[in-house]
Write an enzyme that holds these catalytic residues in place. Structure first.
Site, PDB file in Angstrom:
ATOM      1  N   HIS A 189      58.835  24.646  68.128  1.00  0.00           N
ATOM      2  CA  HIS A 189      60.006  24.759  68.858  1.00  0.00           C
ATOM      3  C   HIS A 189      60.725  26.266  68.619  1.00  0.00           C
ATOM      4  O   HIS A 189      61.356  26.715  69.425  1.00  0.00           O
ATOM      5  CB  HIS A 189      60.692  23.554  68.206  1.00  0.00           C
ATOM      6  CG  HIS A 189      61.358  22.524  69.164  1.00  0.00           C
ATOM      7  ND1 HIS A 189      61.761  23.131  70.584  1.00  0.00           N
ATOM      8  CD2 HIS A 189      61.199  21.314  69.343  1.00  0.00           C
ATOM      9  CE1 HIS A 189      61.803  21.787  71.115  1.00  0.00           C
ATOM     10  NE2 HIS A 189      61.506  20.722  70.566  1.00  0.00           N
ATOM     11  N   ARG A 291      52.367  16.813  80.621  1.00  0.00           N
ATOM     12  CA  ARG A 291      51.885  15.922  79.451  1.00  0.00           C
ATOM     13  C   ARG A 291      52.584  14.605  79.756  1.00  0.00           C
ATOM     14  O   ARG A 291      53.799  14.619  79.643  1.00  0.00           O
ATOM     15  CB  ARG A 291      51.953  16.484  78.155  1.00  0.00           C
ATOM     16  CG  ARG A 291      51.359  17.875  78.227  1.00  0.00           C
ATOM     17  CD  ARG A 291      51.585  18.540  76.560  1.00  0.00           C
ATOM     18  NE  ARG A 291      51.215  19.873  76.304  1.00  0.00           N
ATOM     19  CZ  ARG A 291      51.792  20.848  76.348  1.00  0.00           C
ATOM     20  NH1 ARG A 291      52.952  20.773  76.611  1.00  0.00           N
ATOM     21  NH2 ARG A 291      51.308  21.965  76.075  1.00  0.00           N
ATOM     22  N   ARG A 327      48.374  15.516  83.775  1.00  0.00           N
ATOM     23  CA  ARG A 327      47.314  14.894  82.902  1.00  0.00           C
ATOM     24  C   ARG A 327      47.221  13.514  82.453  1.00  0.00           C
ATOM     25  O   ARG A 327      48.520  13.365  82.111  1.00  0.00           O
ATOM     26  CB  ARG A 327      47.218  15.779  81.515  1.00  0.00           C
ATOM     27  CG  ARG A 327      46.083  15.545  80.603  1.00  0.00           C
ATOM     28  CD  ARG A 327      45.898  16.307  79.455  1.00  0.00           C
ATOM     29  NE  ARG A 327      47.205  16.058  78.371  1.00  0.00           N
ATOM     30  CZ  ARG A 327      47.483  16.473  77.456  1.00  0.00           C
ATOM     31  NH1 ARG A 327      46.856  17.675  77.068  1.00  0.00           N
ATOM     32  NH2 ARG A 327      48.706  16.169  76.692  1.00  0.00           N
ATOM     33  N   GLU A 416      37.967  20.990  77.821  1.00  0.00           N
ATOM     34  CA  GLU A 416      38.439  21.137  76.349  1.00  0.00           C
ATOM     35  C   GLU A 416      37.455  20.616  75.472  1.00  0.00           C
ATOM     36  O   GLU A 416      37.596  20.842  74.353  1.00  0.00           O
ATOM     37  CB  GLU A 416      39.763  20.343  76.246  1.00  0.00           C
ATOM     38  CG  GLU A 416      39.612  18.979  76.612  1.00  0.00           C
ATOM     39  CD  GLU A 416      40.962  18.370  76.525  1.00  0.00           C
ATOM     40  OE1 GLU A 416      41.958  18.935  76.107  1.00  0.00           O
ATOM     41  OE2 GLU A 416      41.204  17.388  77.490  1.00  0.00           O
ATOM     42  N   ASN A 439      43.253  25.284  73.563  1.00  0.00           N
ATOM     43  CA  ASN A 439      43.633  24.887  72.443  1.00  0.00           C
ATOM     44  C   ASN A 439      42.490  23.935  71.633  1.00  0.00           C
ATOM     45  O   ASN A 439      41.791  24.452  70.659  1.00  0.00           O
ATOM     46  CB  ASN A 439      44.953  24.146  72.023  1.00  0.00           C
ATOM     47  CG  ASN A 439      46.026  25.106  72.535  1.00  0.00           C
ATOM     48  OD1 ASN A 439      45.901  26.413  72.678  1.00  0.00           O
ATOM     49  ND2 ASN A 439      47.140  24.379  72.831  1.00  0.00           N
ATOM     50  N   ASP A 440      42.234  22.845  72.478  1.00  0.00           N
ATOM     51  CA  ASP A 440      41.182  21.935  71.942  1.00  0.00           C
ATOM     52  C   ASP A 440      39.808  22.556  71.987  1.00  0.00           C
ATOM     53  O   ASP A 440      38.821  22.446  71.291  1.00  0.00           O
ATOM     54  CB  ASP A 440      41.359  20.827  72.780  1.00  0.00           C
ATOM     55  CG  ASP A 440      42.025  19.501  71.875  1.00  0.00           C
ATOM     56  OD1 ASP A 440      42.144  19.551  70.835  1.00  0.00           O
ATOM     57  OD2 ASP A 440      42.597  18.490  72.585  1.00  0.00           O
ATOM     58  N   ARG A 450      42.752  22.723  64.296  1.00  0.00           N
ATOM     59  CA  ARG A 450      43.807  23.607  64.777  1.00  0.00           C
ATOM     60  C   ARG A 450      44.937  23.332  64.201  1.00  0.00           C
ATOM     61  O   ARG A 450      45.963  23.954  64.371  1.00  0.00           O
ATOM     62  CB  ARG A 450      43.889  23.660  66.394  1.00  0.00           C
ATOM     63  CG  ARG A 450      44.236  22.095  67.073  1.00  0.00           C
ATOM     64  CD  ARG A 450      44.139  22.346  68.495  1.00  0.00           C
ATOM     65  NE  ARG A 450      44.476  21.144  69.211  1.00  0.00           N
ATOM     66  CZ  ARG A 450      45.498  21.060  70.028  1.00  0.00           C
ATOM     67  NH1 ARG A 450      46.470  21.882  70.003  1.00  0.00           N
ATOM     68  NH2 ARG A 450      45.744  19.907  70.556  1.00  0.00           N
ATOM     69  N   CYS A 487      45.430  25.766  81.056  1.00  0.00           N
ATOM     70  CA  CYS A 487      46.984  25.320  80.565  1.00  0.00           C
ATOM     71  C   CYS A 487      47.089  25.535  78.858  1.00  0.00           C
ATOM     72  O   CYS A 487      48.068  24.871  78.491  1.00  0.00           O
ATOM     73  CB  CYS A 487      47.084  23.956  81.115  1.00  0.00           C
ATOM     74  SG  CYS A 487      45.587  22.938  80.469  1.00  0.00           S
TER      75      CYS A 487
END
Length: 562
Positions: A189, A291, A327, A416, A439-440, A450, A487
């Site tokens: 954030h 998401r 997703r 991913e 990321n994954d 991660r 993404c």
């Protein structure tokens, strides 16, 4: 990692821009005392904790009432968490087990944080909200002031171990010149809000709290560098870079494309209806990742067909004719949904999550797909539905048949896991598109969790091994004539955006605040140049070398925007 404790610190730049000013430390949170007495009267202790949680919630609501549009929903979300029945039940359980009041709060929050961290992405960002509620509750239980940002009598640079969303949301660029934290990451954030507010920010600047309060510091939120007691020359260089950056971004409008006109759709990542409203007001070409987990978490029962339909309809309507890539539920054994718990697993990240859960609990997936179809038919929107954690062709076929049976126009998969990248040609034979969850994908490629800060060096998205895996996925897309987007957070990095386009990516999805910089660097380079950048990055032996190689041959504008 620090380099020269006397003069320079390096972290991860998460909000571009420069700042110079005196350092102010955020008031730290009190810790549960080691000698706290155990709970002997659980009912009385629970009543006390309930009252404190309500005080925390009310305090956050009061601040929300006086906050501006961007801060209000964040503060309200914190208040909701303070009143969360699941968290309350967890604290009550810990008190019943005999823990002292502050330790009970800390233990229950730790369990919730573990659940959210396992979700990754948007939900992992909620961990800081939970920890903020914990810290405020513990402070009140101990009779101490709540932690937070002190009153800023002069414009200053804030430093903290981490900064709670409730604190970040109330900052303004007038008094907060910059933000530096020892923790956090690109999706935190702090990072997102700082970028929205136009406040330069650096996270993972380990050791910054050792700098005395009041010391003048200069920070560059693009490259992640902090200079302690900067010289007049160093300050002048920062000012010049700020001027160049503002000039470069001033002309960035319209659709994304390279200098020679090759189109690259620039899309937004969203996680809630409120995210959708905010992103829809920005100059983005749609949504590359919606998401949907927020609808399902912390519920005793599955959200109804009607509830889901209403939410999806609102999101689709917000974007009109612009695309919305959805997703489906990404949950599983590592994300303990009360209504779809398959039991504990030794390694949840490699377990029954994503589509694997959907193939077991078909009722959950089918209800979601029916709701998406109803919302699509109600709006006529450009809806594209993709499944998470697809590893094989058989899984892609199974999912595609279910989506198409409901009349949804386009079906895709998340790439991913390395198997999906390696075999992308076969998988894409059965679907319309794919999206890379970098990321994954990096986590599984490098065998590095991660969420574990100690492994951060293996999780730099410039890592050549990750770029090689992405290249394999894109080769499959090119062969099959199917688009592949990104993404993951890599798509919002201006330098990596050039490399990804060079690898064959056709769309990039990111936080809306990052779109302008990506649009600007794409417009400054041809597609052929992007391909050269990709080759240079893949030829490198490390993430740092890959980044330096691209910077060395790119237009100088990249150095001002990265």
């Amino acid at each position: 990692m620090t380099t020269d404790l006397a003069h320079t610190f390096h972290g991860i730049g998460v909000s571009a821009g420069t700042a110079v000013g005196p350092l102010v430390l955020v008031r730290p949170a009190p810790q549960p005392p080691a000698d706290e007495a155990p709970t002997t009267d659980a009912a009385a202790a629970w009543a006390k904790v309930q009252a404190v949680l309500e005080e925390v919630a009310a305090g956050l609501e009061a601040r929300a009432a006086a906050a501006d549009a961007h801060a209000k929903p964040i503060l309200e979300a914190g208040a909701m968490m303070a009143r969360d029945p699941g968290l309350a039940a967890g604290i009550e359980t810990q008190l019943g087990a005999g823990l002292g009041v502050t330790h009970a709060v800390a233990a229950a929050v730790a369990e919730y944080c573990a659940m959210f961290e396992s979700l990754g992405g948007y939900m992992a960002e909620r961990v800081t909200d939970l920890q903020d509620v914990r810290d405020r509750a513990v402070a009140r239980l101990l009779g101490e002031p709540e932690p937070g940002v002190p009153a800023l009598s002069v414009p200053s640079v804030l430093a903290a171990h981490d900064l709670a969303p409730a604190e970040t949301a109330t900052l303004t660029a007038d008094t907060c010149l910059g933000i530096i934290t020892e923790a956090g990451g690109p999706t935190s954030h702090t990072a997102i809000l700082a970028a929205q507010l136009g406040i330069p920010a650096v996270v993972q600047a380990v050791g910054i709290l050792s700098v005395p309060v009041g010391t003048t510091v200069a920070l560059d939120g693009g490259v992640g560098e902090i200079t302690v007691d900067p010289t007049a020359e160093e300050v002048a260089l920062l000012a010049e870079r700020k001027r160049r950056r503002e000039a470069a971004l001033a002309g960035g409008t319209g659709k994304g494309c390279t200098k020679d006109g090759y189109p690259v759709a620039l899309l937004a990542n969203i996680g809630t209806v409120e995210d959708a409203r905010r992103a829809a007001a920005q100059p983005v070409e749609g949504v590359g990742l919606f998401r949907t987990e927020f609808l399902f978490l912390d519920r005793d029962t599955m959200p109804t067909l009607e509830e889901q339909t209403a939410t999806y309809t609102e999101v689709f309507s917000a974007f009109g004719e612009r695309r919305v890539v959805v997703r489906t539920l990404d949950a599983g054994a590592d994300k303990p949904l009360k209504f779809a718990d398959l039991g504990p697993e030794e390694n949840p990240a490699l377990g029954r999550r994503g589509l694997r859960l959907g193939m077991i609990r078909t009722d959950v997936l089918d209800t979601q797909l029916q709701a998406l179809a109803a919302a699509y038919h109600a709006t006529g929107a450009d809806v594209r539905v993709m499944a998470p954690m697809v590893a094989t062709q058989a899984e892609a076929v199974w999912f595609a048949e279910r989506v198409r049976a409901l009349g949804l126009p386009k079906v895709g998969v998340m790439i991913e896991v390395p198997s999906a990248a390696i075999r992308s040609r076969g998988i894409l034979y059965h679907v319309d598109f794919a999206s890379l969850g970098t990321n994954d994908l990096q986590q599984y490629t490098m065998a590095a969790d991660r969420m574990q800060g100690e492994l951060a060096s293996l999780l730099d998205p410039w890592e050549p091994a990750l770029l090689d895996v992405i290249a394999m996925a894109c080769e499959g897309g090119h062969t099959m004539g199917k688009p592949i987007g990104v993404c993951g957070e890599a798509g919002g990095n201006p330098g990596l955006a050039l490399v990804l386009v060079g690898l064959g990516v056709t769309s990039l999805s990111m936080a809306p605040s990052k779109v302008a910089a990506v649009r600007t660097v794409l417009a400054a380079h041809t597609r052929e140049q992007c391909q050269q950048f990709a080759a240079a990055a893949r030829a490198a032996t490390s993430a740092g070398e890959a980044k330096r190689a691209v910077l060395a041959i790119a237009d100088p504008i990249l150095a001002d925007l990265i």
